[in-house]
Design a protein around this motif. Sequence first.
Motif, mmCIF file in Angstrom:
data_model
loop_
_atom_site.group_PDB
_atom_site.id
_atom_site.type_symbol
_atom_site.label_atom_id
_atom_site.label_comp_id
_atom_site.label_asym_id
_atom_site.label_seq_id
_atom_site.Cartn_x
_atom_site.Cartn_y
_atom_site.Cartn_z
ATOM 1 N N MET A 1 0.818 -1.211 0.000
ATOM 2 C CA MET A 1 0.000 0.000 0.000
ATOM 3 C C MET A 1 0.860 1.273 0.000
ATOM 4 S SD MET A 1 -2.933 -1.187 -0.387
ATOM 5 C CE MET A 1 -3.712 0.428 -0.412
ATOM 6 N N ILE A 2 1.960 1.276 0.746
ATOM 7 C CA ILE A 2 2.822 2.475 0.770
ATOM 8 C C ILE A 2 3.540 2.624 -0.565
ATOM 9 C CG2 ILE A 2 4.802 3.584 1.891
ATOM 10 C CD1 ILE A 2 3.900 2.203 4.512
ATOM 11 N N ASP A 3 3.987 1.508 -1.139
ATOM 12 C CA ASP A 3 4.624 1.548 -2.460
ATOM 13 C C ASP A 3 3.641 2.081 -3.508
ATOM 14 O OD1 ASP A 3 6.616 0.782 -4.546
ATOM 15 O OD2 ASP A 3 5.073 -0.682 -5.067
ATOM 16 N N SER A 4 2.387 1.628 -3.440
ATOM 17 C CA SER A 4 1.368 2.102 -4.391
ATOM 18 C C SER A 4 1.145 3.599 -4.249
ATOM 19 C CB SER A 4 0.041 1.354 -4.162
ATOM 20 O OG SER A 4 0.195 -0.011 -4.402
ATOM 21 N N PHE A 5 1.107 4.077 -3.002
ATOM 22 C CA PHE A 5 0.906 5.514 -2.779
ATOM 23 C C PHE A 5 2.075 6.322 -3.343
ATOM 24 C CE2 PHE A 5 1.488 9.435 -0.434
ATOM 25 C CZ PHE A 5 0.215 9.984 -0.462
ATOM 26 N N ILE A 6 3.300 5.850 -3.101
ATOM 27 C CA ILE A 6 4.490 6.565 -3.589
ATOM 28 C C ILE A 6 4.493 6.625 -5.114
ATOM 29 C CG2 ILE A 6 7.013 6.471 -3.719
ATOM 30 C CD1 ILE A 6 6.998 5.234 -0.901
ATOM 31 N N LYS A 7 4.156 5.496 -5.737
ATOM 32 C CA LYS A 7 4.092 5.465 -7.206
ATOM 33 C C LYS A 7 3.055 6.455 -7.726
ATOM 34 C CE LYS A 7 5.459 0.664 -8.095
ATOM 35 N NZ LYS A 7 4.886 -0.686 -8.275
ATOM 36 N N VAL B 1 -8.259 3.213 2.762
ATOM 37 C CA VAL B 1 -9.206 4.188 3.301
ATOM 38 C C VAL B 1 -8.472 5.254 4.115
ATOM 39 C CG1 VAL B 1 -11.166 4.510 4.872
ATOM 40 C CG2 VAL B 1 -11.114 2.536 3.327
ATOM 41 N N TYR B 2 -7.515 4.810 4.940
ATOM 42 C CA TYR B 2 -6.749 5.731 5.794
ATOM 43 C C TYR B 2 -6.000 6.768 4.961
ATOM 44 C CZ TYR B 2 -3.056 7.222 9.079
ATOM 45 O OH TYR B 2 -2.191 7.941 9.851
ATOM 46 N N PHE B 3 -5.332 6.324 3.890
ATOM 47 C CA PHE B 3 -4.573 7.244 3.041
ATOM 48 C C PHE B 3 -5.490 8.237 2.328
ATOM 49 C CE2 PHE B 3 -0.779 4.096 2.385
ATOM 50 C CZ PHE B 3 -0.389 4.342 3.695
ATOM 51 N N ILE B 4 -6.678 7.774 1.912
ATOM 52 C CA ILE B 4 -7.622 8.673 1.234
ATOM 53 C C ILE B 4 -8.169 9.718 2.200
ATOM 54 C CG2 ILE B 4 -9.903 8.784 0.128
ATOM 55 C CD1 ILE B 4 -9.263 5.978 -1.064
ATOM 56 N N GLU B 5 -8.511 9.270 3.412
ATOM 57 C CA GLU B 5 -9.120 10.172 4.394
ATOM 58 C C GLU B 5 -8.097 11.056 5.104
ATOM 59 O OE1 GLU B 5 -11.381 7.697 7.021
ATOM 60 O OE2 GLU B 5 -13.037 7.447 5.587
ATOM 61 N N ASN B 6 -6.827 10.650 5.092
ATOM 62 C CA ASN B 6 -5.778 11.408 5.793
ATOM 63 C C ASN B 6 -4.591 11.633 4.862
ATOM 64 O OD1 ASN B 6 -6.769 11.223 8.865
ATOM 65 N ND2 ASN B 6 -7.081 9.226 7.899
ATOM 66 N N PRO B 7 -4.769 12.471 3.820
ATOM 67 C CA PRO B 7 -3.684 12.656 2.837
ATOM 68 C C PRO B 7 -2.406 13.227 3.440
ATOM 69 C CG PRO B 7 -5.450 14.275 2.523
ATOM 70 C CD PRO B 7 -5.963 13.272 3.495
#
Length: 661
Positions: free
Chosen positions: A307-313, A374-380
Amino acid sequence: MPRKMVSEYGNDSISALKGADRVRKRPGVIFGSDGLEGCQHSMFEILSNSIDEAREGFGDKIIITRYQDHSIEVEDFGRGIPVDFNQREGRYNWELVFCELYAGGKYSTNEGESYEYSLGLNGLGLCATQYAAEYMDVEIYRDGMKYSLRFERGENVDGLVKEEVRRKATGTKIRWRPDLQVFTDINISKEYFQDVLKRQAVVNDGIRFILRNQTDEGFEEEEFLYENGIVDYANEIAGSEYLTPVQFWKAERKGRDRADKPEYKVKLSLAFCFSNRVKQTEYYHNSSYLEHGGSPEKAVKLAFVYMIDSFIKNAGKYQKNESKITFQDVEDCLVLVSSSFSTQTSYENQTKKAITNKFIYEAMNEFLRHQLEVYFIENPDDAAKIAEQVLINKRSRENAEKTRLNLKKKLAGTLDMSNRVQKFVDCRTKDVGRREIYIVEGDSALGSCKLGRDSEFQAIIPVRGKILNCLKAEYDKIFKNDIITDIIKVLGCGVEVTSKANKELSSFDLDGLRWNKVVICTDADVDGFQIRTLILTMLYRLTPTLIEQGYVYIAESPLYEITTKDKTYFAYTESEKADALEKIGSGKYTIQRSKGLGENEPDMMWLTTMNPQTRRLIKVTPSQAQATSEMFDLLLGDNLAGRKEFIAENGYQYLELADIS
């Protein structure tokens, strides 16, 4: 010649251990070890039964007493173990619970009869600990009765004793002493109890654990309680300076490990935050601390990295051609406590340090991926902070690895280093068991040592000037000092870096050491003492194993040369000088302070410092090296007040040696 008879191996040769011998003669099979670790595990088996009761809602306090004679007592305020006659089994329950390895109240499949999420699963614990005890005394309160039992080395004494009591509180109290005939060590430390009870308080919120530790003065009491369980614990670890606040997620799932296996229930809970100051990950299952993780750890690693790798990409934060993050980069800034429970559990073994359930892994992996998304979307803002810190960790790790490889290359060398290390003089033998390296003070000492040595097995490297006071600096600055890197090259064993921040620089390998003795050889004056201190401090900081293993020596130089018509005496101390003068008596002699190493004639150098038959070598011990290092810090460090105080108190001892005209 008739063949020697051997005992027959037939049908009557096979025997089985019976009763208590099943545990007493093979404790490692049940407890994982016959040493202290196995003894500790036997204690936890009793404790886990009390925890299961409290977690089912029966009692909220457990008292554990550690006695000075190494006996242990666990008291709970649950329902009390049923020990009276069991009509269905046709036996007393105490026989089933305390004397049968696979019996207990946790096998029932009837709704309401079993512990749903049990820590003590397989019915081994209570009986096995009883079998492994020198004695065990049991008191049980239930149904208005007090039930008492005593066991000695696996055998019951006097059966079940019953008496009516007015006490309303129910519960079980068990005191026993692990048997030294079973375990090699039964002295479980107070720290072990503290660690276990704290962990149990963390994952069993609201249950109060009281540790009573017996001392000569009486009993010390300590309490462990986390009202909000893993959330309070994660906040405690992270402290007030965190990157992201603690998140708490929980869920329940049903599933199976394989299509043909029965369905079971799983409860998942997780508290975590990110920090650039601390890191800690802990996994628990059915209250048991999973030292080796297993399924939950595997799920956390994959879910967080994915999930963190996906966010960074998606955020375009990777540089061109940059490698992706690893869990090490995530873990370096992660505080996470996972606590799961299941109605069926596959432990790696009886010691319960890892679980292998496939469904628990799958359920947790899927649950965490969804929650993180959900956490990453709600807490950018939190997501950006996490990504940034993980990338910092990754790039620092890669730079450190590059530095380590470069350093290893820089410090590596072959035995033929004459052209690579300035003024290093090698010896001829390749037998590491005989080779000696003398670290000497300056070029003049190099000359006299070179001429005075046995070139077959004695090599020399001079310290040119003083090692700069860089030993207090960062490691990358230390290794820019040519004197230090030359010595490390010549030693051949690499360096030990103990700081967490620079541990990647560590390249130590004792097998690479090229010498049997590392001898520090300096003048017997203030300058010589200072250089010796610097060299010793360097070895203590960068290659402490050489000191611990006894490879490092100091060549003691004589303080005085006392010359008569026929003989020269060397005195290494004031008392030796007095002894020599007494031997000479009224004869003529001259006495002088011993010359510096560089002024000695080669034969004098050989006689006093290098000849194995006549020299004096002092083997450096770790405590001496530590004291030298502390003296180095005092004399050359930042503590100006401490240095002034030391000079004021001890300076008079060195006045005679000072160059004052």
